[in-house]
Design an enzyme around this catalytic site. Structure first.
Site, short mmCIF file in Angstrom:
data_model
loop_
_atom_site.label_atom_id
_atom_site.label_comp_id
_atom_site.label_asym_id
_atom_site.label_seq_id
_atom_site.Cartn_x
_atom_site.Cartn_y
_atom_site.Cartn_z
N TYR A 179 32.52 47.50 50.90
CA TYR A 179 33.28 46.52 51.68
C TYR A 179 32.62 46.23 53.03
CZ TYR A 179 37.64 46.19 48.96
OH TYR A 179 38.59 45.92 48.03
N LYS A 218 31.15 57.62 40.56
CA LYS A 218 30.30 57.13 39.46
C LYS A 218 28.95 57.81 39.64
CE LYS A 218 29.46 54.38 35.92
NZ LYS A 218 30.13 54.54 34.60
N ASP A 243 35.23 55.16 35.35
CA ASP A 243 35.63 54.49 34.11
C ASP A 243 36.57 55.39 33.30
OD1 ASP A 243 33.44 56.17 33.81
OD2 ASP A 243 32.38 54.89 32.39
N ASP A 266 40.56 50.61 45.53
CA ASP A 266 41.21 49.30 45.47
C ASP A 266 41.61 49.01 44.02
OD1 ASP A 266 41.98 46.66 46.28
OD2 ASP A 266 40.12 45.92 45.43
N ASP A 326 45.67 49.35 42.07
CA ASP A 326 46.42 48.28 41.38
C ASP A 326 46.80 48.74 39.97
OD1 ASP A 326 46.14 46.56 43.56
OD2 ASP A 326 45.71 44.83 42.29
#
Ligand code: IPM
Ligand code: MG
Length: 364
Positions: free
Chosen positions: A141, A190, A223, A247, A251
């Site tokens: 970001y 990751k 993942d 983020d 959600d």
């Protein structure tokens, strides 16, 4: 106690839900004999319209000098032009950075009264009680962004950067929370692909081993985490992860609760000298929902639950925080809710009526 709270109503349904949050703050002040000074400032699209910038200096000043900040939401189609020099979201990212709010807490609870609102089968949701701790001021970001011409093509890049210090401090926040909960920490990365993730994993392992050996730490690739959150959500306690993964995963976790309209969040900075409290910005995790703005049907509960987090983390008022959460539970159990979660056949309440119902259900 005396506290100064800055309200940032923002855009879309933001002003409607913040009005209900302010109503609950005033009710708490009256019942527990506190003095809360509430003041308003502009952030996002409304600030672009009125002052020509999504993040006015005056807003930063009013937030930095407050004990806490309550935000509605920013953004909307009016300001969506990708060529525009400023955007409402820039104001949001800017205020997080300007206030040093590196720790974003997004708790997810499943309320039995509305378990049917979730798209997941009720048996999967039994016992779900987790919190996503998202790093909020670093990573992709905030890394360098570039757009350049390259062999007749346009080329764009966003750099993802993390330092040891940034990882240590967010892992510590997550560890402190885990200690007060079930003692289980899932660090999501990751690391099979990204260098930042390999550093993240090494630092998280060291911080837990050296400072929090009582906690159970697991590492999970992002993942796989996305999958396990749907397959066995009740197994998670505290999830700590970098900015963009957090983020996306938050959600996803919001769907466990059934409605985005129920989930609060807290964005915290470093602890203040001498006390256990921190400057924090509190906001519902939902957006500005321009399609339903101004109709009095927005669900104010995520904002009201954000007020509970504000009372707890920035003002240190745990009993008051619990009372607000208990009032929300009562209102949900009584079916006093907006259309998004109203049971079939029930008369849904308006945004303001739900706020009034929470105030009525608030007992010291
Ligand atoms: C959030 C939002 C923001 C983010 C957007 C509006 C910039 O999605 O708070 O999760 O990506 O951080
Ligand atoms: Mg988001």
């Amino acid at each position: 106690m005396h506290a100064t709270i800055t309200l940032l109503p923002g855009d879309g349904i933001g002003p409607e839900v913040v009005a209900e949050g302010a109503k609950v703050l005033r009710a708490v002040a009256t019942r527990w004999n506190h003095h809360f000074e509430l003041r308003e400032a502009l952030l996002g699209g409304c600030a672009i319209d009125q002052l020509g910038t999504s993040l006015p200096d005056e807003t930063v000043r009013l937030c930095a000098s407050a004990d806490a900040v309550l935000l509605g939401a920013v953004g909307g189609p009016r300001w969506d032009d990708p060529q525009a020099p400023d955007r409402p979201e820039r104001g949001l990212l800017g205020i997080r950075k300007a206030l040093g709010l590196f720790a974003n807490l997004r708790p997810v609870q499943v309320y039995p009264a509305i378990v049917d609102a979730s798209p997941l089968r009720p048996e999967l949701l039994q016992g779900v009680d987790l919190i996503v701790v998202r790093e909020l001021t670093g990573g992709i970001y905030f890394g360098e962004k570039r757009r350049e011409a390259c062999d007749g093509q346009e080329r764009a890049s966003d750099l993802c950067v993390y330092t040891t210090h940034e990882i240590e401090r967010i892992v510590r926040v997550a560890c402190e929370l885990a200690r007060g909960r079930r003692g289980k920490l899932t660090s999501v990365d990751k690391a099979n692909v990204l260098e930042t993730s390999r550093l993240w994993r090494r630092v998280a392992t060291r911080v837990v081993r050296e400072e929090y050996p009582d906690l159970q730490l697991e590492h999970m690739l992002v993942d796989a985490a996305a999958m396990h959150l749907l397959r066995r959500p009740a197994d998670f306690d505290v999830i700590v992860t970098e900015n963009m993964f957090g983020d996306i995963l938050s959600d996803e976790t919001s769907m466990l609760a059934g409605s985005m309209g129920l989930l609060p969040s807290a964005s915290l900075g470093e602890a203040r000298a001498g006390g256990g409290t921190r400057l924090g910005l509190y906001e519902p995790i939902h957006g500005s929902a321009p399609d339903i703005a101004g109709r009095g049907i927005a669900n104010p509960l995520a904002t009201i639950l954000s007020v509970a987090l504000l009372l707890r983390h920035s003002l240190g008022l745990e009993a008051e925080a619990r009372a607000v959460e208990a009032a929300v539970q009562r209102v949900l159990a009584a079916g006093q809710v907006t259309p998004d979660i109203a049971p079939p056949g029930a008369r849904p309440l308006t945004t303001a009526e739900v706020g009034d119902a929470v105030v009525a259900a608030l007992h010291p």
